[in-house]
Scaffold this motif. Sequence first.
Motif, PDB file in Angstrom:
ATOM      1  N   ASP A 146       3.342   2.015  15.150  1.00 38.48           N
ATOM      2  CA  ASP A 146       2.094   1.721  14.449  1.00 38.48           C
ATOM      3  C   ASP A 146       0.899   1.913  15.385  1.00 38.48           C
ATOM      4  N   ASP A 147      -0.253   2.188  14.807  1.00 37.77           N
ATOM      5  CA  ASP A 147      -1.523   2.263  15.552  1.00 37.77           C
ATOM      6  C   ASP A 147      -1.398   3.110  16.814  1.00 37.77           C
ATOM      7  N   GLN A 151      -6.017   4.273  12.519  1.00 33.34           N
ATOM      8  CA  GLN A 151      -7.108   4.616  11.595  1.00 33.34           C
ATOM      9  C   GLN A 151      -8.455   4.773  12.283  1.00 33.34           C
ATOM     10  N   TYR A 159      -7.221   4.017   1.513  1.00 33.65           N
ATOM     11  CA  TYR A 159      -7.911   3.630   0.294  1.00 33.65           C
ATOM     12  C   TYR A 159      -8.095   4.815  -0.655  1.00 33.65           C
ATOM     13  N   GLU A 201       3.989   0.172   2.141  1.00 26.96           N
ATOM     14  CA  GLU A 201       3.981  -0.688   3.326  1.00 26.96           C
ATOM     15  C   GLU A 201       3.684  -2.111   2.865  1.00 26.96           C
ATOM     16  N   GLN A 225       0.862  -1.187   0.000  1.00 21.21           N
ATOM     17  CA  GLN A 225       0.000   0.000   0.000  1.00 21.21           C
ATOM     18  C   GLN A 225       0.901   1.241   0.000  1.00 21.21           C
ATOM     19  N   GLU A 229      -9.637   7.758   3.635  1.00 24.49           N
ATOM     20  CA  GLU A 229     -10.472   7.180   2.573  1.00 24.49           C
ATOM     21  C   GLU A 229     -11.080   8.233   1.660  1.00 24.49           C
ATOM     22  N   LYS A 236       2.385   6.681  13.713  1.00 26.57           N
ATOM     23  CA  LYS A 236       1.264   6.441  12.802  1.00 26.57           C
ATOM     24  C   LYS A 236      -0.035   6.554  13.595  1.00 26.57           C
ATOM     25  N   ASN A 287       6.043  -4.428   8.904  1.00 21.12           N
ATOM     26  CA  ASN A 287       5.508  -4.581  10.262  1.00 21.12           C
ATOM     27  C   ASN A 287       6.297  -5.638  11.023  1.00 21.12           C
ATOM     28  N   GLU A 307      -3.193   6.889   9.161  1.00 20.39           N
ATOM     29  CA  GLU A 307      -3.589   5.640   8.478  1.00 20.39           C
ATOM     30  C   GLU A 307      -5.067   5.705   8.145  1.00 20.39           C
ATOM     31  N   LEU A 315       1.031  -8.518   4.826  1.00 23.24           N
ATOM     32  CA  LEU A 315       1.048  -9.962   4.600  1.00 23.24           C
ATOM     33  C   LEU A 315      -0.346 -10.510   4.261  1.00 23.24           C
ATOM     34  N   ARG A 316      -0.379 -11.488   3.382  1.00 23.87           N
ATOM     35  CA  ARG A 316      -1.608 -12.237   3.079  1.00 23.87           C
ATOM     36  C   ARG A 316      -1.245 -13.707   2.983  1.00 23.87           C
TER      37      ARG A 316
HETATM   38  N1  LIG Z   1       3.802  -8.775  12.249  1.00 23.29           N
HETATM   39  C1  LIG Z   1       3.222  -8.489  11.093  1.00 23.29           C
HETATM   40  N2  LIG Z   1       1.993  -7.957  11.107  1.00 23.29           N
HETATM   41  C2  LIG Z   1       1.419  -7.663   9.916  1.00 23.29           C
HETATM   42  C3  LIG Z   1       2.057  -7.922   8.697  1.00 23.29           C
HETATM   43  N3  LIG Z   1       1.211  -7.534   7.712  1.00 23.29           N
HETATM   44  C4  LIG Z   1       0.132  -7.071   8.287  1.00 23.29           C
HETATM   45  N4  LIG Z   1       0.249  -7.135   9.619  1.00 23.29           N
HETATM   46  C5  LIG Z   1      -0.683  -6.710  10.627  1.00 23.29           C
HETATM   47  O1  LIG Z   1      -1.975  -7.019  10.277  1.00 23.29           O
HETATM   48  C6  LIG Z   1      -2.807  -5.885  10.483  1.00 23.29           C
HETATM   49  C7  LIG Z   1      -3.896  -5.844   9.461  1.00 23.29           C
HETATM   50  O2  LIG Z   1      -3.343  -5.650   8.192  1.00 23.29           O
HETATM   51  P1  LIG Z   1      -4.216  -5.532   6.909  1.00 23.29           P
HETATM   52  O3  LIG Z   1      -5.397  -6.411   6.979  1.00 23.29           O
HETATM   53  O4  LIG Z   1      -3.296  -5.653   5.758  1.00 23.29           O
HETATM   54  O5  LIG Z   1      -4.771  -4.051   7.008  1.00 23.29           O
HETATM   55  C8  LIG Z   1      -3.975  -2.929   6.627  1.00 23.29           C
HETATM   56  C9  LIG Z   1      -4.653  -2.179   5.531  1.00 23.29           C
HETATM   57  O6  LIG Z   1      -5.252  -3.016   4.598  1.00 23.29           O
HETATM   58  C10 LIG Z   1      -5.652  -1.398   6.294  1.00 23.29           C
HETATM   59  N5  LIG Z   1      -5.966  -0.125   5.638  1.00 23.29           N
HETATM   60  C11 LIG Z   1      -5.115   0.707   5.007  1.00 23.29           C
HETATM   61  N6  LIG Z   1      -5.787   1.779   4.545  1.00 23.29           N
HETATM   62  C12 LIG Z   1      -7.062   1.608   4.885  1.00 23.29           C
HETATM   63  C13 LIG Z   1      -8.245   2.393   4.701  1.00 23.29           C
HETATM   64  O7  LIG Z   1      -8.220   3.459   4.088  1.00 23.29           O
HETATM   65  N7  LIG Z   1      -9.395   1.905   5.224  1.00 23.29           N
HETATM   66  C14 LIG Z   1      -9.429   0.708   5.870  1.00 23.29           C
HETATM   67  N8  LIG Z   1     -10.607   0.284   6.337  1.00 23.29           N
HETATM   68  N9  LIG Z   1      -8.349  -0.046   6.069  1.00 23.29           N
HETATM   69  C15 LIG Z   1      -7.193   0.401   5.589  1.00 23.29           C
HETATM   70  O8  LIG Z   1      -5.021  -1.046   7.501  1.00 23.29           O
HETATM   71  C16 LIG Z   1      -3.987  -1.952   7.779  1.00 23.29           C
HETATM   72  C17 LIG Z   1      -2.728  -1.120   7.815  1.00 23.29           C
HETATM   73  O9  LIG Z   1      -1.876  -1.741   8.698  1.00 23.29           O
HETATM   74  P2  LIG Z   1      -0.898  -0.875   9.611  1.00 23.29           P
HETATM   75  O10 LIG Z   1      -0.484   0.300   8.831  1.00 23.29           O
HETATM   76  O11 LIG Z   1       0.214  -1.820   9.846  1.00 23.29           O
HETATM   77  O12 LIG Z   1      -1.623  -0.547  10.845  1.00 23.29           O
HETATM   78  C18 LIG Z   1      -1.899  -4.680  10.359  1.00 23.29           C
HETATM   79  O13 LIG Z   1      -2.333  -3.626  11.176  1.00 23.29           O
HETATM   80  C19 LIG Z   1      -0.563  -5.221  10.804  1.00 23.29           C
HETATM   81  O14 LIG Z   1      -0.332  -4.892  12.146  1.00 23.29           O
HETATM   82  C20 LIG Z   1       3.356  -8.476   8.731  1.00 23.29           C
HETATM   83  O15 LIG Z   1       3.997  -8.719   7.722  1.00 23.29           O
HETATM   84  N10 LIG Z   1       3.899  -8.755   9.970  1.00 23.29           N
END
Ligand SMILES: Nc1nc2c(ncn2[C@@H]2O[C@H](COP(=O)(O)O[C@H]3[C@@H](O)[C@H](n4cnc5c(=O)[nH]c(N)nc54)O[C@@H]3COP(=O)(O)O)[C@@H](O)[C@H]2O)c(=O)[nH]1
Length: 632
Positions: free
Chosen positions: A525-526, A549, A604, A404, A390, A585, A546, A463, A582, A407-408
């Motif tokens: 984070d968060d 969100q 997003y 950033e 992202q 939208e 950060k 992360n 974070e 993981l999936r």
């Molecule tokens: N140790 C590790 N933790 C990881 C790794 N990869 C992910 N994570 C942790 O999982 C948490 C959830 O991740 P994810 O489902 O990928 O969600 C991220 C984005 O998809 C989501 N996002 C981003 N922008 C928006 C938005 O506009 N609206 C919305 N509803 N969601 C959005 O937020 C998550 C962003 O994550 P982060 O910046 O890290 O907070 C994730 O929080 C990680 O902690 C990994 O490799 N290792």
Amino acid sequence: MTDSSPPISEVDQFRARRLRQVMRVVAGGLLLAAITNLPAGFKTTSILLLATGTMLYGLHRLKQGHIDTAAAVLLWTLSLTLTVIVTLNTGLRDPAMMGYPAILIFAALFSRRRQFMYLFGFILLAATVQAIAHIYEWRDTAHSRVDWTNVFDVLIILSIIGFAVRFQAYDLRRALVRLEHENRRYRQSEERASYLAQYDALTGLPNRTLCEDRFTQMLKRAKRSDTKSALLFIDLDNFKTINDSLGHSAGDRLLVNVANSLNSCLRATDTACRFGGDEFIVLLADLHSAQEAETVANKILHELGKPIESDQHFFETSASIGIAMAPTDGTDFESYCRHADIAMYQAKKDGKNLYRFFDPTMNRLSEERFRMIGGLRKALKDDEFVLYYQPKVNLQTGRWIGAEALLRWQHPSEGLLSPARFIDLAEETGLIVGIGQWVLKQACHQCIEWHKLGYRNLQMAVNLSPVQFTRGNLTAEVRQALDASGLAGHHLELELTESLLLRDAENIRTQLNELRTHGISFSIDDFGTGYSNLGYLSKFQLEALKVDQSFVRKLLSSKQDQDITLAIINIAKSLGLVTVAEGIEDEETLTKLKSMGCEMGQGYFWSKPLPVDEFTDMLARYAEDATQAHQS
Ligand SMILES: Nc1nc2c(ncn2[C@@H]2O[C@H](COP(=O)(O)O[C@H]3[C@@H](O)[C@H](n4cnc5c(=O)[nH]c(N)nc54)O[C@@H]3COP(=O)(O)O)[C@@H](O)[C@H]2O)c(=O)[nH]1
């Protein structure tokens, strides 16, 4: 003469034992001598009988525990008796003179230093007086001439014997005292070890081993009396957060508090045990219905829900309880625990601060967990993980400055799974260490690929889980990922959780400093969702905060979330940190954040996390747009 109190130490007990034996032998010897001396005259016999009597008195005192008195009785009785006999007989040449060295040996063994010196002085004096009596002919010396040389010989012999034995005895005594000390320490550690084999050191509650024993006994009793029993599996709901944010001592105090609260809810026939970590087990005996277990579970939840004071702070905890009823819900301790644990998980799933009775259908939940764990292991081996990316955007210029890595899991039957489905389990099982290593390698490799395509300044954010700091060898893994890809450290940003920095701060700081030497930067984070402790922000060298969100999402609708966001931006500014919002939208939120002074963002509004090819296409499109905008 100082008298000791009844014997206490092992050394004194040993001394008393030997003294008793010597006194008995001496008393017997004196009695025998009195009998054999009867024909020689009444005087010597009377003296020997008197000495025997005194010896018996000494033995009596010894029996009462007065060792020093008994030793004094032995030594002075012998010395005086001998002196009188020597004087009555032939003086310095009398065979009884040979008794003095023996007395000195006894004195060295049984008496204290001062007593020994008095006795030694007395014997030297007695020998000298005997010698003078000879030399100045106060007595009949027709058959035994003595001069001063003989006297000195006798005194020197007595002195040598006396001191040699005294020193030996002193060494022996010291060795015994040391041995006794060692013995005591050994016994204490043995007692401690056997205590710890059954009890938990922190709370004093029975541990798992003793718990199993008590459970087995309880089941036997229940069978005899035809009653029911229950095993309650209790897990604290927010222990990790309290432990991480308020420190281990607060965590320990909480556990002790929980132990006390559990005990206060139970009858004498019930048992509370610590199973490990923040897990407790309660055994309820002599129940007539499951309702009685329910009553206790409610009482426990109520008791554990009370606020706890620690260092003038109040904190609250709650617990989830799983209940397995005997004799229906298991066959042995293991199965009852497993079933109560499954029920406890159900209570957590249903919202925490609850109890749930085990129900065989719950087994499916646990099987699902086991399947997931096996699946995660296989996923790592079979390369089923993928990274989505992202963009991270500079809010003022609109430039994409980084990505950033998220993981999936491309699950073979369930499709693409989000980290929310498996990260907790991966952390719990430690599998996150291997997975995290894979993520680092992959993300660094991808970043360098994009650099090669011309996006030279693109930064990669990864992360990290706190578990990677505690269980893995993170610094080596990051170095390996950088070396293998050729990525420079300043292109890598590691995203940390708030709770990580509240843990073993020194250890974390060392690892972060080591990583920093490679040019790596760090962000939290968060931010704002945990126990945001501003102290750690200045303690660790960080680059960015950060904003979570959850605040950004409600920025336009909630005054409170707006205030929190502004506060975070201001804190970051005052500490020289960059703020990243974070979950942006829409344009309105973006505009608001810009006006509040937020520097960077993600969300997003620009793009959802994308697979690598799509992200590369997006980068190309974005670069084209940027060039066109620049030209026009
Ligand atoms: N140790 C590790 N933790 C990881 C790794 N990869 C992910 N994570 C942790 O999982 C948490 C959830 O991740 P994810 O489902 O990928 O969600 C991220 C984005 O998809 C989501 N996002 C981003 N922008 C928006 C938005 O506009 N609206 C919305 N509803 N969601 C959005 O937020 C998550 C962003 O994550 P982060 O910046 O890290 O907070 C994730 O929080 C990680 O902690 C990994 O490799 N290792």
